[in-house]
Design a protein around this motif. Structure first.
Motif, PDB file in Angstrom:
ATOM      1  N   ARG A  65      33.753   3.711 -19.731  1.00  0.00           N
ATOM      2  CA  ARG A  65      32.541   3.566 -20.544  1.00  0.00           C
ATOM      3  C   ARG A  65      31.780   2.284 -20.188  1.00  0.00           C
ATOM      4  O   ARG A  65      30.561   2.219 -20.359  1.00  0.00           O
ATOM      5  N   ALA A  66      32.516   1.288 -19.722  1.00  0.00           N
ATOM      6  CA  ALA A  66      31.896   0.005 -19.378  1.00  0.00           C
ATOM      7  C   ALA A  66      31.373  -0.019 -17.938  1.00  0.00           C
ATOM      8  O   ALA A  66      30.944  -1.079 -17.456  1.00  0.00           O
ATOM      9  N   PHE A  67      31.412   1.128 -17.273  1.00  0.00           N
ATOM     10  CA  PHE A  67      30.971   1.169 -15.874  1.00  0.00           C
ATOM     11  C   PHE A  67      29.544   0.652 -15.727  1.00  0.00           C
ATOM     12  O   PHE A  67      28.658   1.019 -16.492  1.00  0.00           O
ATOM     13  N   GLN A  68      29.329  -0.179 -14.677  1.00  0.00           N
ATOM     14  CA  GLN A  68      28.003  -0.641 -14.292  1.00  0.00           C
ATOM     15  C   GLN A  68      27.850  -0.429 -12.794  1.00  0.00           C
ATOM     16  O   GLN A  68      28.730  -0.808 -12.010  1.00  0.00           O
ATOM     17  N   PRO A  69      26.759   0.203 -12.374  1.00  0.00           N
ATOM     18  CA  PRO A  69      26.588   0.450 -10.940  1.00  0.00           C
ATOM     19  C   PRO A  69      26.298  -0.841 -10.178  1.00  0.00           C
ATOM     20  O   PRO A  69      25.797  -1.823 -10.744  1.00  0.00           O
ATOM     21  N   THR A  70      26.591  -0.818  -8.891  1.00  0.00           N
ATOM     22  CA  THR A  70      26.230  -1.946  -8.032  1.00  0.00           C
ATOM     23  C   THR A  70      24.739  -1.880  -7.736  1.00  0.00           C
ATOM     24  O   THR A  70      24.078  -0.863  -7.967  1.00  0.00           O
ATOM     25  N   ASP A  71      24.222  -2.962  -7.221  1.00  0.00           N
ATOM     26  CA  ASP A  71      22.807  -2.976  -6.855  1.00  0.00           C
ATOM     27  C   ASP A  71      22.511  -1.899  -5.813  1.00  0.00           C
ATOM     28  O   ASP A  71      21.449  -1.254  -5.862  1.00  0.00           O
ATOM     29  N   VAL A 123      20.066   7.547 -17.571  1.00  0.00           N
ATOM     30  CA  VAL A 123      20.888   8.206 -16.546  1.00  0.00           C
ATOM     31  C   VAL A 123      22.180   7.437 -16.347  1.00  0.00           C
ATOM     32  O   VAL A 123      23.280   8.015 -16.339  1.00  0.00           O
ATOM     33  N   TRP A 124      22.089   6.091 -16.188  1.00  0.00           N
ATOM     34  CA  TRP A 124      23.306   5.322 -15.921  1.00  0.00           C
ATOM     35  C   TRP A 124      24.221   5.310 -17.149  1.00  0.00           C
ATOM     36  O   TRP A 124      25.447   5.345 -17.020  1.00  0.00           O
ATOM     37  N   ALA A 125      23.646   5.296 -18.334  1.00  0.00           N
ATOM     38  CA  ALA A 125      24.479   5.357 -19.543  1.00  0.00           C
ATOM     39  C   ALA A 125      25.219   6.693 -19.600  1.00  0.00           C
ATOM     40  O   ALA A 125      26.399   6.762 -19.977  1.00  0.00           O
ATOM     41  N   ALA A 126      24.526   7.773 -19.220  1.00  0.00           N
ATOM     42  CA  ALA A 126      25.157   9.098 -19.208  1.00  0.00           C
ATOM     43  C   ALA A 126      26.248   9.177 -18.152  1.00  0.00           C
ATOM     44  O   ALA A 126      27.286   9.824 -18.364  1.00  0.00           O
ATOM     45  N   VAL A 127      26.039   8.514 -17.003  1.00  0.00           N
ATOM     46  CA  VAL A 127      27.060   8.502 -15.950  1.00  0.00           C
ATOM     47  C   VAL A 127      28.351   7.892 -16.484  1.00  0.00           C
ATOM     48  O   VAL A 127      29.447   8.429 -16.282  1.00  0.00           O
ATOM     49  N   ALA A 128      28.223   6.748 -17.189  1.00  0.00           N
ATOM     50  CA  ALA A 128      29.418   6.084 -17.719  1.00  0.00           C
ATOM     51  C   ALA A 128      30.126   6.970 -18.745  1.00  0.00           C
ATOM     52  O   ALA A 128      31.356   7.127 -18.727  1.00  0.00           O
ATOM     53  N   GLU A 129      29.365   7.561 -19.672  1.00  0.00           N
ATOM     54  CA  GLU A 129      29.964   8.408 -20.696  1.00  0.00           C
ATOM     55  C   GLU A 129      30.576   9.668 -20.092  1.00  0.00           C
ATOM     56  O   GLU A 129      31.629  10.138 -20.531  1.00  0.00           O
ATOM     57  N   CYS A 130      29.904  10.208 -19.084  1.00  0.00           N
ATOM     58  CA  CYS A 130      30.425  11.422 -18.429  1.00  0.00           C
ATOM     59  C   CYS A 130      31.752  11.131 -17.746  1.00  0.00           C
ATOM     60  O   CYS A 130      32.706  11.902 -17.870  1.00  0.00           O
ATOM     61  N   PRO A 149      49.153  16.139 -14.226  1.00  0.00           N
ATOM     62  CA  PRO A 149      49.391  14.697 -14.430  1.00  0.00           C
ATOM     63  C   PRO A 149      48.311  14.102 -15.329  1.00  0.00           C
ATOM     64  O   PRO A 149      47.171  14.575 -15.336  1.00  0.00           O
ATOM     65  N   PRO A 150      48.640  13.056 -16.079  1.00  0.00           N
ATOM     66  CA  PRO A 150      47.665  12.484 -17.022  1.00  0.00           C
ATOM     67  C   PRO A 150      46.526  11.729 -16.354  1.00  0.00           C
ATOM     68  O   PRO A 150      45.502  11.480 -16.984  1.00  0.00           O
ATOM     69  N   VAL A 151      46.693  11.370 -15.097  1.00  0.00           N
ATOM     70  CA  VAL A 151      45.679  10.566 -14.411  1.00  0.00           C
ATOM     71  C   VAL A 151      44.544  11.468 -13.954  1.00  0.00           C
ATOM     72  O   VAL A 151      44.753  12.439 -13.207  1.00  0.00           O
ATOM     73  N   ALA A 152      43.321  11.185 -14.408  1.00  0.00           N
ATOM     74  CA  ALA A 152      42.130  11.909 -13.989  1.00  0.00           C
ATOM     75  C   ALA A 152      41.344  11.059 -13.006  1.00  0.00           C
ATOM     76  O   ALA A 152      41.259   9.837 -13.162  1.00  0.00           O
ATOM     77  N   LEU A 153      40.780  11.711 -11.999  1.00  0.00           N
ATOM     78  CA  LEU A 153      39.945  11.028 -11.005  1.00  0.00           C
ATOM     79  C   LEU A 153      38.524  11.551 -11.169  1.00  0.00           C
ATOM     80  O   LEU A 153      38.145  12.552 -10.570  1.00  0.00           O
ATOM     81  N   PRO A 154      37.719  10.879 -12.006  1.00  0.00           N
ATOM     82  CA  PRO A 154      36.401  11.415 -12.326  1.00  0.00           C
ATOM     83  C   PRO A 154      35.373  11.183 -11.228  1.00  0.00           C
ATOM     84  O   PRO A 154      35.366  10.145 -10.561  1.00  0.00           O
ATOM     85  N   GLY A 155      34.513  12.163 -11.043  1.00  0.00           N
ATOM     86  CA  GLY A 155      33.292  12.047 -10.264  1.00  0.00           C
ATOM     87  C   GLY A 155      32.154  12.501 -11.161  1.00  0.00           C
ATOM     88  O   GLY A 155      32.381  13.137 -12.194  1.00  0.00           O
ATOM     89  N   VAL A 156      30.922  12.177 -10.782  1.00  0.00           N
ATOM     90  CA  VAL A 156      29.773  12.501 -11.617  1.00  0.00           C
ATOM     91  C   VAL A 156      28.645  13.041 -10.737  1.00  0.00           C
ATOM     92  O   VAL A 156      28.413  12.532  -9.630  1.00  0.00           O
ATOM     93  N   ILE A 157      27.956  14.076 -11.254  1.00  0.00           N
ATOM     94  CA  ILE A 157      26.823  14.691 -10.559  1.00  0.00           C
ATOM     95  C   ILE A 157      25.543  14.340 -11.310  1.00  0.00           C
ATOM     96  O   ILE A 157      25.498  14.424 -12.550  1.00  0.00           O
ATOM     97  N   VAL A 158      24.520  13.963 -10.572  1.00  0.00           N
ATOM     98  CA  VAL A 158      23.164  13.832 -11.104  1.00  0.00           C
ATOM     99  C   VAL A 158      22.339  14.920 -10.425  1.00  0.00           C
ATOM    100  O   VAL A 158      22.336  15.015  -9.202  1.00  0.00           O
ATOM    101  N   GLN A 159      21.649  15.732 -11.221  1.00  0.00           N
ATOM    102  CA  GLN A 159      21.002  16.911 -10.658  1.00  0.00           C
ATOM    103  C   GLN A 159      19.649  17.150 -11.307  1.00  0.00           C
ATOM    104  O   GLN A 159      19.448  16.870 -12.492  1.00  0.00           O
ATOM    105  N   VAL A 160      18.713  17.668 -10.505  1.00  0.00           N
ATOM    106  CA  VAL A 160      17.400  18.028 -11.033  1.00  0.00           C
ATOM    107  C   VAL A 160      17.566  19.099 -12.102  1.00  0.00           C
ATOM    108  O   VAL A 160      18.323  20.065 -11.930  1.00  0.00           O
ATOM    109  N   GLN A 161      16.874  18.914 -13.198  1.00  0.00           N
ATOM    110  CA  GLN A 161      16.911  19.889 -14.285  1.00  0.00           C
ATOM    111  C   GLN A 161      15.877  20.978 -14.047  1.00  0.00           C
ATOM    112  O   GLN A 161      14.709  20.690 -13.809  1.00  0.00           O
ATOM    113  N   VAL A 162      16.316  22.240 -14.128  1.00  0.00           N
ATOM    114  CA  VAL A 162      15.432  23.380 -13.962  1.00  0.00           C
ATOM    115  C   VAL A 162      14.791  23.707 -15.300  1.00  0.00           C
ATOM    116  O   VAL A 162      15.460  23.709 -16.342  1.00  0.00           O
TER     117      VAL A 162
END
Length: 888
Positions: A65-71, A123-130, A149-162
């Motif tokens: 949840r505290a994720f912050q993107p790099t520059d 968008v970035w707030a949604a990425v962290a929550e997702c 296994p309990p360990v999840a390896l999350p990835g996130v998609i940003v996509q154009v909304q139709v």
């Protein structure tokens, strides 16, 4: 790091949903533009965090949840968003966990999605929550339930909304009924559909054709839309005139059918597809993943043809014997075709399950019949020929030859060619093989009926059964090879007539085949007609038979010994040819001579029909067919005309041989019937059965065991497949040592089956759509297929089972099925109507030869008519018009 749809995933862990999007684009499917933050983006936040306890997993969620993107990530996303026309075109943020959307685990709806995002901060707030939602309570519970296994390896998609006009879900194969694909859709965005908040429209399409087999249109009062002023979605009312309007057009259903077929083929498995139709009518796919629900094999059981031989409810003894007989014969066929012993053994699950028992009725297991055809070349052609001979109204297309590479085809070609050559050689050998088979059979037949069955011990009865098995049943290759010959030449003749320009080749071929007056199956009718004529020459005999005393057989034997001897000769030769003759429980002329006198009485109640089989009755129809084909052959000439002439001749010869060999089959079943009845009498005398006839409620294995067969001498056990028990005997093997208990339970079970209405085709799983109501007569008119012309009016006699009233003289007989044993009844009938029948069946051939107006395939015939009603029958048009009952 940020990946786009053009850069590809490379070696990055993009997660299941993103991997699916890349595959969709590679398959040429329209996918909205997207970018992916792979799991490597979030790995530094999780690298050193423990996973041992729930508190540890909470900590990982908080870190995400505290994720912050790099520059660099911010700059990369800004560039991508600008290229998409953001913020004028909103985006969505969706999860793509590494083990999400897999073949076994879908995680459907467990991670959070965010729609209608119009600011970069959102968008970035949604990425962290997702990303954090990969460790939500529901996602963790799912992992635990699935043993992940309990360990999840999350990835996130940003996509154009139709801009969604319609959203929906497509299952390219519907697990509840695999021949169909299912489409659920509603107006606006699909979140209300996948969450179950709103009732969608439902469409079910036949996979083979795309035809809509069933649809249910919901009342759609609300839809989710994307407000222009705020993030997220909002519910709005649907316009009144659109609430009951289908959310998908017919053209869009056609597109979706093609899409489902394409994706299932491209990805090699049934797909769960989320799609959107935008406001301009364009179709977009936003997700595709394997359907994780197991897709059951569709089992198809059909009795279109076999109910001709096993009409109505059949006892366990008949079913177990018939199933063993089919398996025995099929093994012989494979051996005759040169199939290696190892492959014959590998086909045991097929050959031992060619038949099924559905609520007491025998059905073909169509899946296994098709699998057997895979051993022959030209599968599709042979499949069509077999379907025609079986009378299947609807082909089954899910059993197909395996796809082979060109090299594999070349390697298998010699084997397939050798099989075909063996089959053709076997056809050629029938000219000598059939007479030899009949000679050997006649010797065994005469020997068997010279035995005092009533005096044989149980061990001797078992020995006779073994002898029948080994000397006759195990050498049944000749009849089955000839059946193949009929099937193949019938198909070849129809294709030849069609190629010659005949518009209705089936109808023309039916009429042409009726010219053959030499069929063995009609010989019992000749003999019976002559006996009727002879009975008229004995003073008082015809009147005695008409008055029908209970002791008719004994009185004829005492008062007319010469005629009695003639009757005995007839029964010795044709005593097994009776209605329902392949059902072992059927009482035949051999076991009850009174039945012969019932047939004789039918003939004596009307005019003398001694000359009924003379060609004159059929000349107008069959002569026209012969002339039509002769003209066609003259017109075509050359190689095509020669080939068609040759094919027609061979087909006629094959049918003639088939009818002769089927009489031998009837006699073989009669021998087993006599043997089993003798066994029943012994068991009843010992008190192990209440009545001798109870033997028919045992299976073959149970009976041979009851007679004391040592281990290994009884019939080999045939395992039941893993299908719902209602398809098979609910008690296939005895669970009690007391045979009377077993019999009583089965008698109760089969009595209930007698009251059940069972369709011609049964599938497992069954279509969950509501069955259509029973067909009703339209203005008193029933429609079928005409087989022999003639307009007659008369009283109906409905025959559903062999035990029904068979006083057919002068009646329009309406039967569920017919079999060869009906030949003795046909001459007395005014006309015959068959609810289910094949135009090439032997009984229909005989009816044409007798010149009796005949109609087949009248839906619901025996449910809609009752004995005593009057109808007008048109055999040419195939119609039955019900006459009003007289007033008062």
């Amino acid at each position: 790091m940020l990946l786009t749809e053009t850069t590809g995933p490379g070696t990055n862990a993009v997660g299941g949903k993103a991997r699916g999007l890349y595959q969709l684009r590679a398959a040429g499917v329209a996918v909205p533009n997207f970018a992916v933050l792979p799991s490597e983006t979030f790995a530094p936040l999780l690298a050193h965090l423990p996973t041992a306890t729930d508190a540890d997993l909470d900590t990982r969620q908080q870190a995400l949840r505290a994720f912050q993107p790099t520059d660099a990530e911010r700059a990369a996303l800004q560039q991508v968003l600008a290229g998409w026309g953001f913020p004028a075109r909103p985006v969505v943020v969706r999860s793509s966990v590494v083990d999400e959307d897999g073949a076994d685990n879908s995680f459907a709806g467990l991670m959070d999605s965010f729609l209608n995002l119009t600011t970069e901060e959102a968008v970035w707030a949604a990425v962290a929550e997702c990303a954090a939602s990969a460790y939500s309570a529901r996602a963790r519970a799912y992992r635990q339930q699935r043993g992940l296994p309990p360990v999840a390896l999350p990835g996130v998609i940003v996509q154009v909304q139709v801009a969604a006009r319609t959203s929906g879900v497509l299952f390219s194969t519907w697990p509840e009924y695999p021949p169909e694909m299912a489409i659920h859709a509603l107006w606006g965005f699909g979140e209300a559909l996948v969450s179950g908040a709103q009732q969608p429209d439902e469409f079910y399409l036949r996979k083979a054709t795309g035809e809509v087999s069933y649809q249910q249109i919901a009342e759609k009062t609300q839809q989710l839309t994307a407000p222009s002023t705020t993030s997220g979605l909002a519910a709005q009312p649907v316009a009144a005139d659109a609430q009951l309007t289908p959310s998908l057009l017919p053209t869009e259903l056609t597109q979706l059918h093609a899409l489902g077929q394409h994706l299932e083929s491209a990805f090699g498995a049934p797909q769960d597809v989320e799609f959107v139709v935008d406001t301009a009518g364009a179709l977009w796919v936003v997700q595709a993943r394997p359907i994780t629900q197991p897709i059951p094999e569709l089992l198809v059981f059909d009795n279109s043809n076999i109910q001709e031989s096993y009409c109505g409810v059949t006892t366990p003894l008949t079913f177990s014997f018939a199933r063993r007989a089919y398996a025995t014969v099929y093994r012989q066929t494979m051996q005759a075709l040169g199939v290696p012993p190892a492959e014959v053994a590998a086909h045991e699950p097929v050959v031992t399950q060619l038949l099924a028992l559905v609520q007491g009725r025998i059905y073909y297991n169509i899946n296994n019949w098709y699998r057997g055809l895979l051993l022959l070349p030209s599968f599709q052609q042979n499949k069509a020929d077999m379907e025609r001979m079986m009378g299947l109204e609807e082909p089954v297309d899910f059993v197909q030859p395996p796809r082979r590479s060109r090299l594999e085809q070349l390697r298998s070609a010699p084997r397939q060619a050798a099989n075909l050559l063996r089959l053709l050689a076997a056809f050629a050998g029938l000219r000598r093989g059939v007479p030899k088979f009949q000679t050997q059979f006649a010797a065994a037949y005469q020997r068997f009926y010279s035995l005092p069955l009533a005096q044989l011990s149980q061990a001797e009865l078992l020995a006779e059964k073994t002898r029948l098995d080994t000397e006759l049943l195990a050498h049944w290759t000749t009849p089955i090879i000839n059946d193949f010959r009929v099937m193949m030449y019938n198909g070849r003749a129809l294709r030849g007539l069609r190629a010659a320009g005949v518009a209705q080749p089936e109808e023309l071929l039916r009429r042409y085949l009726a010219t053959d007056q030499q069929l063995a199956s009609v010989q019992p009718v000749h003999r019976l007609l002559k006996l009727a004529a002879e009975a008229r020459t004995f003073p008082g005999l015809a009147e005695l038979v008409r008055t029908w005393p209970a002791t008719i057989a004994e009185e004829v034997a005492q008062r007319y010994p010469a005629f009695h001897l003639a009757v005995q000769d007839f029964i010795a030769e044709y005593g097994d040819r009776t209605v329902g003759e392949l059902k072992l429980e059927t009482t035949t002329m051999r076991t009850a001579p009174t039945i012969f006198y019932q047939y004789l009485r039918n003939l004596l109640m009307g005019p003398d029909k001694t000359n009924a089989l003379e060609p004159a009755e059929g000349d107008a129809v069959t002569g026209a067919a012969t002339a039509e084909i002769a003209g066609l052959l003259r017109q075509r000439g050359g190689l095509q005309g020669w080939a068609l002439t040759r094919t027609l001749g061979r087909l006629q010869d094959a049918i003639r041989q088939r009818e002769a060999l089927r009489l031998e089959r009837t006699r073989l079943f009669g021998m087993y019937r006599s043997l089993y009845r003798a066994a029943g009498r012994q068991l009843a005398a010992q008190g192990r059965l209440s009545r001798a006839e109870d033997v028919f409620y045992l299976t073959e294995d149970e009976l041979t065991a009851a007679l004391g067969a040592p281990v290994g001498l009884s019939s080999p056990a045939l395992p039941l497949p893993s299908v719902p028990a209602t398809i098979w005997l609910s008690s296939p093997t005895a669970t009690s040592p007391d045979l009377r208990v077993v019999v009583a339970a089965r008698q109760q079970e089969f009595a209930a089956y007698e009251q059940a209405e069972v369709p011609t085709r049964v599938t497992v799983p069954a279509s969950p759509h509501r069955m259509a109501p029973p067909l009703a007569a339209t203005d008193g008119l029933l429609q079928g297929t005409g087989c022999f012309p003639g307009i007659v009016e008369g009283e109906v006699l409905v025959v559903r089972r062999p035990e029904d009233d068979l006083s057919v003289a002068g009646k329009i007989v309406c039967a569920l099925r017919t079999d060869p044993g009906w030949a003795t009844l046909f001459p007395a009938c005014k006309a015959v109507v068959i609810e289910k029948g094949s135009s090439l069946s032997h009984s229909v051939i005989i009816l044409r030869e007798l010149g009796i107006p005949t109609i087949i395939n009248v839906p619901g015939l025996t449910r809609q008519l009752q004995s005593g009603q009057r109808v007008v029958l048109d055999g040419q048009a195939g119609t039955l018009r019900i006459q009003p009952r007289p007033a008062g």
